[in-house]
Design a protein around this motif. Sequence first.
Motif, PDB file in Angstrom:
ATOM      1  N   ARG A   1       0.048  13.069   1.461  1.00 45.53           N
ATOM      2  CA  ARG A   1      -0.035  14.337   0.724  1.00 45.53           C
ATOM      3  C   ARG A   1      -1.397  14.999   0.928  1.00 45.53           C
ATOM      4  O   ARG A   1      -1.491  16.207   1.156  1.00 45.53           O
ATOM      5  N   TYR A   2      -2.449  14.218   0.857  1.00 45.84           N
ATOM      6  CA  TYR A   2      -3.807  14.739   1.038  1.00 45.84           C
ATOM      7  C   TYR A   2      -3.976  15.322   2.448  1.00 45.84           C
ATOM      8  O   TYR A   2      -4.504  16.415   2.619  1.00 45.84           O
ATOM      9  N   ARG A   3      -3.491  14.581   3.458  1.00 49.81           N
ATOM     10  CA  ARG A   3      -3.639  15.035   4.841  1.00 49.81           C
ATOM     11  C   ARG A   3      -2.860  16.326   5.048  1.00 49.81           C
ATOM     12  O   ARG A   3      -3.346  17.263   5.698  1.00 49.81           O
TER      13      ARG A   3
ATOM     14  N   PHE B   1       0.813  -1.212   0.000  1.00 53.33           N
ATOM     15  CA  PHE B   1       0.000   0.000   0.000  1.00 53.33           C
ATOM     16  C   PHE B   1       0.851   1.268   0.000  1.00 53.33           C
ATOM     17  O   PHE B   1       0.375   2.342   0.349  1.00 53.33           O
ATOM     18  N   ARG B   2       2.101   1.151  -0.393  1.00 52.42           N
ATOM     19  CA  ARG B   2       3.018   2.294  -0.341  1.00 52.42           C
ATOM     20  C   ARG B   2       2.476   3.491  -1.120  1.00 52.42           C
ATOM     21  O   ARG B   2       2.500   4.619  -0.638  1.00 52.42           O
ATOM     22  N   GLY B   3       1.966   3.270  -2.325  1.00 55.15           N
ATOM     23  CA  GLY B   3       1.436   4.367  -3.140  1.00 55.15           C
ATOM     24  C   GLY B   3       0.229   5.024  -2.495  1.00 55.15           C
ATOM     25  O   GLY B   3       0.142   6.262  -2.439  1.00 55.15           O
ATOM     26  N   GLN B   4      -0.699   4.226  -1.982  1.00 54.24           N
ATOM     27  CA  GLN B   4      -1.894   4.784  -1.349  1.00 54.24           C
ATOM     28  C   GLN B   4      -1.541   5.541  -0.072  1.00 54.24           C
ATOM     29  O   GLN B   4      -2.145   6.579   0.233  1.00 54.24           O
ATOM     30  N   ILE B   5      -0.554   5.035   0.680  1.00 52.52           N
ATOM     31  CA  ILE B   5      -0.144   5.711   1.913  1.00 52.52           C
ATOM     32  C   ILE B   5       0.494   7.052   1.581  1.00 52.52           C
ATOM     33  O   ILE B   5       0.195   8.077   2.217  1.00 52.52           O
ATOM     34  N   ALA B   6       1.366   7.085   0.571  1.00 57.06           N
ATOM     35  CA  ALA B   6       2.003   8.342   0.173  1.00 57.06           C
ATOM     36  C   ALA B   6       0.954   9.350  -0.282  1.00 57.06           C
ATOM     37  O   ALA B   6       1.036  10.545   0.047  1.00 57.06           O
TER      38      ALA B   6
END
Length: 117
Positions: free
Chosen positions: A104-106, A95-100
Amino acid sequence: VLLTDDGPENTLLNLAQVRHLLAQRDIMASNSIVEAGNFTLKYRYLFTVPMLDFKVVVAFLPGAISDYYHRPHTALFGHTPFEVFHGAIPDPARFRGQIAQAVRYRLAENMGTACDT
């Protein structure tokens, strides 16, 4: 073969019919994985529902165990124990891409929010 730790509850076991090994004494491995599963079973499931007698516990356990095996686990990087047992390979980068993207969103959300004093 029965693998246990040296906890006092294990002195009550009838060990005449089995070979009993103590974790980290008779073998190098620990039984911490089993203890973690037992902890989860007790605190997520058994202690959340009134158990009036042993029959209630026996009736309740199959559903709790099924839920445990089909619930994604953080230690398995989002896989369920059932999936891993059947060949899924836990991947820390899963899930590295989704976590990154979430980071950014947060950050963008936090920077766009005014703090009241």
